[in-house]
Design a protein around this motif. Structure first.
Motif, PDB file in Angstrom:
ATOM      1  N   SER A 246      39.276  36.943  27.523  1.00 18.20           N
ATOM      2  CA  SER A 246      37.830  37.785  27.459  1.00 18.20           C
ATOM      3  C   SER A 246      37.865  39.325  27.563  1.00 18.20           C
ATOM      4  O   SER A 246      38.993  39.401  28.437  1.00 18.20           O
ATOM      5  N   SER A 247      37.532  39.744  26.804  1.00 26.37           N
ATOM      6  CA  SER A 247      37.126  40.552  26.641  1.00 26.37           C
ATOM      7  C   SER A 247      36.846  41.021  28.276  1.00 26.37           C
ATOM      8  O   SER A 247      35.759  40.853  28.809  1.00 26.37           O
ATOM      9  N   GLU A 248      36.420  42.792  28.180  1.00 27.88           N
ATOM     10  CA  GLU A 248      36.163  43.232  29.627  1.00 27.88           C
ATOM     11  C   GLU A 248      34.538  43.222  29.385  1.00 27.88           C
ATOM     12  O   GLU A 248      33.896  42.569  30.681  1.00 27.88           O
ATOM     13  N   GLN A 249      34.125  43.094  28.732  1.00 30.18           N
ATOM     14  CA  GLN A 249      32.342  43.583  28.361  1.00 30.18           C
ATOM     15  C   GLN A 249      32.297  42.078  28.667  1.00 30.18           C
ATOM     16  O   GLN A 249      30.611  41.810  29.433  1.00 30.18           O
ATOM     17  N   ASP A 250      33.153  40.618  27.896  1.00 30.48           N
ATOM     18  CA  ASP A 250      32.324  39.271  28.243  1.00 30.48           C
ATOM     19  C   ASP A 250      32.649  38.842  29.674  1.00 30.48           C
ATOM     20  O   ASP A 250      32.426  37.559  29.285  1.00 30.48           O
ATOM     21  N   PHE A 251      33.356  39.399  30.293  1.00 33.95           N
ATOM     22  CA  PHE A 251      33.777  38.894  31.130  1.00 33.95           C
ATOM     23  C   PHE A 251      33.034  38.114  32.508  1.00 33.95           C
ATOM     24  O   PHE A 251      33.573  36.877  32.550  1.00 33.95           O
ATOM     25  N   ALA A 252      32.263  39.087  32.545  1.00 32.79           N
ATOM     26  CA  ALA A 252      30.971  37.699  33.299  1.00 32.79           C
ATOM     27  C   ALA A 252      30.183  36.940  33.309  1.00 32.79           C
ATOM     28  O   ALA A 252      30.348  36.166  33.676  1.00 32.79           O
ATOM     29  N   LYS A 253      30.114  36.353  32.001  1.00 28.45           N
ATOM     30  CA  LYS A 253      29.730  34.930  31.204  1.00 28.45           C
ATOM     31  C   LYS A 253      30.781  33.688  30.737  1.00 28.45           C
ATOM     32  O   LYS A 253      30.808  33.105  31.039  1.00 28.45           O
ATOM     33  N   GLN A 254      32.391  34.889  30.695  1.00 24.95           N
ATOM     34  CA  GLN A 254      32.963  34.324  30.383  1.00 24.95           C
ATOM     35  C   GLN A 254      33.381  33.143  31.512  1.00 24.95           C
ATOM     36  O   GLN A 254      33.707  32.145  32.058  1.00 24.95           O
ATOM     37  N   LEU A 255      32.768  34.039  33.125  1.00 33.69           N
ATOM     38  CA  LEU A 255      33.524  33.175  34.179  1.00 33.69           C
ATOM     39  C   LEU A 255      32.642  32.659  34.086  1.00 33.69           C
ATOM     40  O   LEU A 255      33.035  31.557  35.017  1.00 33.69           O
TER      41      LEU A 255
END
Length: 570
Positions: A246-255
Motif C-alpha cells: 500500500s502507499s504510506e498514506q493508505d497504510f492504516a486503512k489497508q491494515l
C-alpha cells in the motif's frame, strides 16, 4: 541434542520394531526408556556413559545408542530400521487411528508402500476385506487421510506466530524506511494459519520487489503476484506467504481492511452501508480514526470476525478483553504422579515463581491407565504431599484436583467418597471418542450434572491438524454448564484451544465462567497460557468472566461453596 529429540527417536524406533514384528521384550525396553526419560529434567547430552547406564530403563545398549545419537544426530537402531522400511510406510505411522501392527498387515498383504496407495485402497474397499479390519476401521483410516490431506502445509498458530515474527524481522531489516505489519488471519490470532500475511506501506513498490527478489529465505512467485500483492513461499517450512503493498498514506486503512474478515467488513453499520463502504474514499491516519469515521468504537484485531463486535462497537459497549496480567492462577496441570515430566514440588515452585497465587494439580484418574492414572492409595499420598507443600509455600496454594475421565456412561471415575476428597474436579473425555453428536452430548451432560464436577475439560477432545473433535451440541452443553454452575475450560495447549473461540461469547451470555488452563505436563507448559488467553480474547472474554482471574481466596471459597452445596443421598 535436546532430550525431546532423543526421546522422539526412541519412540519411533519402538514403533518400527513393532512394525517389523520384532521381539516384544525389545520393544518394551524402548517404551520403558521413553517413559522414564520423559520425566528427566537433566540434559542427556551432558551425561557420561556410566550416568546414562544408571538411569531407570536405559542400560548399556541404549546408553551407547544415546551417546551415538548425541554425537551423530541419529540413534543407530533407528537408522537401521529406517533403512529397511519404505519411507511411505514410515509416514503411515503418523496417521491417527492406525497402529504399527495394522500398518504391517496393509504393507505386507496389499503391498502398499505410500500414503496415496493407502487412500486409494480405502476407496476401493480393499482395507475392509483384511482380517481384523472391517468397514468401520477402513472409514476411520480414510477420514484420517482426507483430514491430513486437507490440512497439509497448515500451521498451528504457535508455529505461525514464530514464522511471522521471522518474516517481519527480515522485511523490516530489508525495508528500513517502510511500514511493516502482520495482517490477515495471523493478526486475528486464528488457531490455524494457512498463509503468512503481511502489509507493507511503501513509496516505491518497484524497488521493494527488487530488494526482496534476492532474499534466500523467501521465494517469490511472480506469476501469482500482482501490482499490489506479492505471493511467495517461506522456504524453510514451505508455508505460503502473501505480502500486500500500500502507499504510506493508505497504510492504516489497508491494515484494517486486510486484517478483518469479510464478515466483519460486510456487516451493516448503518441501514445502507457496511464498514467497507463507509471507509471508501477515506484516508484515516490510524485504525482508531478509521473506526471513528464509521461511527464505531475501535475493534481489536482479534475480534474482527463478524460475530457480535459491530453491534457492540456501535453502542460503544465492546468488552475490556482479558489480559495475561489478569490471570491469578493456573488450573489443570499434571505431575509425575501421572504422566507429567516434573514433580509436584517442581510444578508448584515454577508456578509460584511466575507470579501466580495458586496451582491446581489435576493428574489423570485411574481409568487413564495409559497415563499412569492415580489409584486411590496414590491419591492419599499426593494429598499428603500437597498439604505439606502448602504449609511450606504459603501464601502460595496448591489445590487438590483430578482430571477425572468421563466414562462411557457419563459417570466420573471414582466412588463418591473419593470424589469428595478433592478441592475441584476437571471432567474430560479421553477414550471412546468415536461418537455421534447425541452420544457425545449426552455423555458430557451426564458428567456436567454430577455435583462433583467443577469444570469441563477440553469439550470436544480435538487435536488441531491431527484429529477432529467428536461432534457436540455446543449450545446444549453450554446451557447445561450454566444450569449446574460448571466452569468450562479453554484448554490452552496450541493443539487443542478447546473450547473453540466461536463459542466463548455464547458461554459469556449464558453466565458461564471460563478457565484458561494450559493442561501442562511440564513446567514449560505454563507458557501455553498465552495461547489460551488469545482464544478468550477472540470470543470477547473479560477478566470478570475468567475463573482463574479470581484471587486464591475467591477460588478457595468457590470450591468450598460447591462442595458444601452437594446433597448426599440419605
Amino acid at each position: 541434542m535436546e532430550n525431546k529429540a532423543i526421546i522422539k527417536q526412541l519412540k519411533q524406533t519402538a514403533q518400527l520394531l513393532e512394525l517389523h514384528g520384532e521381539n516384544p521384550f525389545k520393544i518394551r525396553g524402548y517404551t520403558s526408556a521413553v517413559f522414564n526419560l520423559e520425566k528427566l529434567e537433566q540434559p542427556l547430552a551432558e551425561m557420561d556413559r556410566e550416568t546414562l547406564i544408571g538411569l531407570d530403563g536405559v542400560g548399556k545398549s541404549l546408553a551407547d545408542g544415546i551417546l551415538q545419537a548425541i554425537d551423530l544426530g541419529m540413534l543407530p537402531a533407528l537408522q537401521e530400521q529406517l533403512d529397511r522400511t519404505p519411507p511411505g510406510v514410515v509416514e503411515m505411522l503418523n496417521i491417527k487411528g492406525i497402529g504399527p501392527k495394522k500398518i504391517r498387515t496393509i504393507w505386507l498383504e496389499l503391498n502398499i508402500e505410500t500414503i496415496e496407495g493407502l487412500l486409494e485402497a480405502t476407496e476401493q474397499d480393499q482395507i475392509a476385506k483384511l482380517k481384523g479390519f472391517g468397514a468401520k476401521t477402513q472409514e476411520t483410516i480414510k477420514q484420517a487421510l482426507l483430514y491430513r490431506q486437507e490440512n497439509a502445509l497448515k500451521l498451528h498458530y504457535r508455529e505461525a506466530e514464530k514464522l511471522g515474527r521471522e518474516l517481519i524481522a527480515g522485511l523490516t531489516q530489508r525495508l528500513p524506511n517502510d511500514q511493516v505489519s502482520e495482517t490477515g488471519a495471523l493478526r486475528r490470532r486464528l488457531e490455524i494459519i494457512d498463509t503468512l500475511e503481511v502489509l507493507v506501506g511503501t513509496k516505491d513498490r518497484k524497488t521493494l520487489r527488487e530488494g526482496l527478489s534476492s532474499w534466500e529465505e523467501l521465494k517469490l512467485d511472480l506469476k501469482k503476484s500482482g501490482p499490489f500483492t506479492l505471493a511467495g513461499t517461506w522456504i524453510a517450512t514451505s508455508t505460503p506467504v502473501r505480502i500486500y503493498l500500500s502507499s504510506e498514506q493508505d497504510f492504516a486503512k489497508q491494515l484494517l481492511l486486510s486484517s478483518a474478515s469479510q464478515a466483519h467488513l460486510s456487516t451493516p453499520v448503518t441501514e445502507e452501508k457496511s464498514l467497507l463502504k463507509l471507509l471508501a474514499n477515506t484516508t484515516p491516519a490510524s485504525e482508531e480514526e478509521a473506526y471513528k469515521l464509521a461511527g464505531l468504537a475501535y475493534v481489536a484485531p482479534e475480534l474482527r470476525e463478524g460475530q457480535f463486535e459491530i453491534g457492540l462497537a456501535k453502542e460503544n459497549k465492546l468488552p475490556k478483553l482479558v489480559t495475561m496480567d489478569d490471570l491469578k492462577g493456573i488450573l489443570h496441570n499434571h505431575s509425575t504422579y501421572s504422566d507429567g515430566k516434573h514433580s509436584l514440588r517442581a510444578m508448584a515452585e515454577a508456578c509460584r515463581d511466575l507470579g501466580y497465587q495458586y496451582l491446581g494439580i489435576s493428574d489423570h484418574s485411574k481409568s487413564a491407565f495409559y497415563a499412569n492414572g492415580l489409584e486411590e492409595p496414590r491419591i492419599v499420598k499426593q494429598h499428603e504431599e500437597i498439604e505439606a507443600l502448602n504449609k511450606e509455600l504459603a501464601p502460595f496454594r496448591i489445590f487438590k484436583g483430578i482430571e477425572s475421565d468421563i466414562l462411557n456412561n457419563g459417570a466420573l471415575d471414582y466412588a463418591e467418597d473419593v470424589l469428595a476428597s478433592f478441592d475441584f474436579i476437571v471432567a474430560s473425555i479421553h477414550s471412546g471418542l468415536r461418537m455421534d453428536i447425541k452420544k457425545a452430548t449426552d455423555r458430557l451432560i451426564t458428567a456436567i450434572a454430577n455435583p462433583y464436577t467443577t469444570m469441563l475439560g477440553h469439550p470436544t477432545g480435538r487435536l488441531l491438524l491431527q484429529r477432529e473433535g467428536y461432534p457436540i451440541d455446543h449450545k446444549t452443553v453450554i446451557d447445561a454448564c450454566a444450569q449446574y454452575g460448571v466452569v468450562i475450560e479453554i484448554n490452552a495447549h496450541p493443539w487443542r484451544l478447546d473450547l473453540d473461540w466461536r463459542w466463548v461469547h455464547y458461554a459469556i451470555e449464558k453466565g458461564v465462567m471460563l478457565s484458561i488452563n494450559p493442561d501442562a505436563h511440564e513446567k514449560d507448559g505454563y507458557k501455553d497460557m498465552y495461547y489460551g488467553h488469545l482464544v478468550g480474547r477472540k470470543g470477547g472474554l473479560t477478566a470478570e468472566m475468567t475463573f482463574n482471574a479470581l484471587s486464591v481466596e475467591e477460588v478457595a471459597q468457590h470450591f468450598a461453596d460447591r462442595k458444601a452445596a452437594i446433597t448426599k443421598p440419605a
